[in-house]
Design a protein around this motif. Structure first.
Motif, mmCIF file in Angstrom:
data_model
loop_
_atom_site.group_PDB
_atom_site.id
_atom_site.type_symbol
_atom_site.label_atom_id
_atom_site.label_comp_id
_atom_site.label_asym_id
_atom_site.label_seq_id
_atom_site.Cartn_x
_atom_site.Cartn_y
_atom_site.Cartn_z
ATOM 1 N N CYS A 192 3.006 -8.028 -11.790
ATOM 2 C CA CYS A 192 1.672 -7.511 -12.176
ATOM 3 C C CYS A 192 1.673 -7.582 -13.563
ATOM 4 O O CYS A 192 2.507 -7.245 -14.465
ATOM 5 N N CYS A 233 1.327 -3.687 -15.125
ATOM 6 C CA CYS A 233 2.227 -2.800 -14.868
ATOM 7 C C CYS A 233 3.782 -3.386 -14.999
ATOM 8 O O CYS A 233 4.744 -2.542 -15.141
ATOM 9 N N CYS A 252 -1.925 -5.164 -7.036
ATOM 10 C CA CYS A 252 -0.624 -4.443 -7.253
ATOM 11 C C CYS A 252 -0.578 -3.113 -6.354
ATOM 12 O O CYS A 252 -1.617 -2.468 -6.613
ATOM 13 N N CYS A 303 -0.328 -0.250 -9.079
ATOM 14 C CA CYS A 303 -1.513 0.124 -10.174
ATOM 15 C C CYS A 303 -2.912 -0.236 -9.793
ATOM 16 O O CYS A 303 -3.864 -0.129 -10.340
HETATM 17 ZN ZN LIG Z 1 0.596 -3.008 -11.529
#
Ligand SMILES: [Zn+2]
Length: 136
Positions: A31, A34, A45, A48
């Motif tokens: 990702c 994050c 993701c 997040c």
């Molecule tokens: Zn993420």
């Protein structure tokens, strides 16, 4: 080894994974927001919910999280039993469902170290499989 029973279905979310395997590399998503690794590939993701990501090469090393030895073949398929299904936790922290290609069924244990052994098949299909790290 030979042909696979079921060819993977490539789509925009997974084509990088399958292309990497044809080159002998296991690629996983990371990702961009994050930095969480994720597998199997997904459009967002799970941590997040952001969609931006890059593909990074996994180390190919991991440990057995769970395993099962299959002794009964699927209906209509010639027997290749017994074979070992494993769930591997990669060093990157993601889990992958796979098979062992080497190593005895009796030797596999939860927590056993394994390493990637990409199996190339017919028609450009390659699958991520694993061998016990002590076996090679
Ligand atoms: Zn993420």
């Amino acid at each position: 080894m030979s042909d696979f029973r079921f060819a993977p279905i490539e789509n925009p979310d997974t084509e990088a994974l399958w292309a990497g395997l044809r080159d002998g590399r296991l690629l996983i998503q990371k990702c961009s927001a994050c930095n969480a690794h994720r597998h199997p590939p997904s459009p967002i993701c799970h941590r997040c919910n952001e969609g931006e990501h890059e593909w990074v090469e996994a180390s190919g090393r991991g440990t057995v999280w769970s395993h099962s030895v299959v002794h009964e073949p699927l209906d209509g398929w010639p027997s290749e039993v017994p074979y070992t299904v494993v769930i591997v936790t990669l060093e990157e922290g993601v889990k992958i469902v796979s098979n062992l290609v080497e190593g005895s069924h009796e030797a596999v244990r939860i927590g056993a170290p394994v390493e990637l052994a990409v199996t190339q098949g017919a028609a450009g299909v390659a699958l991520p499989r694993f061998r016990l790290a002590d076996a090679g």
